[in-house]
Design a protein around this motif. Sequence first.
Motif, short mmCIF file in Angstrom:
data_model
loop_
_atom_site.label_atom_id
_atom_site.label_comp_id
_atom_site.label_asym_id
_atom_site.label_seq_id
_atom_site.Cartn_x
_atom_site.Cartn_y
_atom_site.Cartn_z
N GLU A 1 4.49 -0.05 8.27
CA GLU A 1 5.69 -0.31 9.07
C GLU A 1 6.65 0.86 9.00
N ALA A 2 6.74 1.49 7.83
CA ALA A 2 7.63 2.64 7.67
C ALA A 2 7.20 3.78 8.58
N ALA B 1 10.51 1.04 10.15
CA ALA B 1 11.12 0.12 9.21
C ALA B 1 10.50 0.33 7.83
N GLY B 2 11.04 -0.31 6.83
CA GLY B 2 10.49 -0.23 5.50
C GLY B 2 10.66 1.15 4.90
N ASN B 3 9.89 1.47 3.86
CA ASN B 3 9.98 2.79 3.25
C ASN B 3 8.58 3.33 2.98
N THR B 4 8.52 4.59 2.62
CA THR B 4 7.23 5.25 2.43
C THR B 4 6.79 5.26 0.97
N LYS C 1 4.07 -2.61 4.30
CA LYS C 1 5.38 -1.95 4.34
C LYS C 1 5.26 -0.46 4.62
N ALA C 2 4.26 0.17 4.01
CA ALA C 2 4.05 1.61 4.25
C ALA C 2 3.69 1.86 5.71
#
Length: 170
Positions: free
Chosen positions: A84-85, A90-93, A81-82
């Motif tokens: 992708e952010a 997308a996602g979040n950091t 997810k990181a």
Amino acid sequence: AGGALWLDAEKTSPYEFYQYWRNVDDADVEKCLSLLTFLPMEEVHRLGSLKDAAINEAKSILAYEVTKIVHGEEEAQKAQKAAEALFGGAGNTDDMPTIPAEVGKKLLDVLTAGKVFASKSEGRRLIQQNGLSLGDEKVKDVDYILKDSDFTDGAAIVKKGKKKYFKLVK
């Protein structure tokens, strides 16, 4: 040692571990998938045959699967997810490696204390070679002092080299 890949999360965070596998050479993807994951060999061959931009799918799967084996599924998902952010918008950091920072402190000192650099001299060299960015701007001054304007919602993104990202939080 700088550049070493450790299985211990204290020495190489799950995010950095994921990024290492995400950035392997295209020619090594199939070999790594076959040796380091439990994917069926048909899938390994399919992923290994991808070319050009499509090979990134295989690299993402490799990074996720190896990180899951070493650090567990939850950490693999956080690292994914990181990434992708940062790279996909997308996602979040939230799961990006974070470093505490204070306005008025030297960026070099903050990053050295946060173990982004093994030493201040390593950090100075990287800055002098235009290898460090704060937000979207290259850091040119080795004595750069952090300002309020560097932070958005209490955080700032630092890019070391081409592929290593860190979040400064105040």
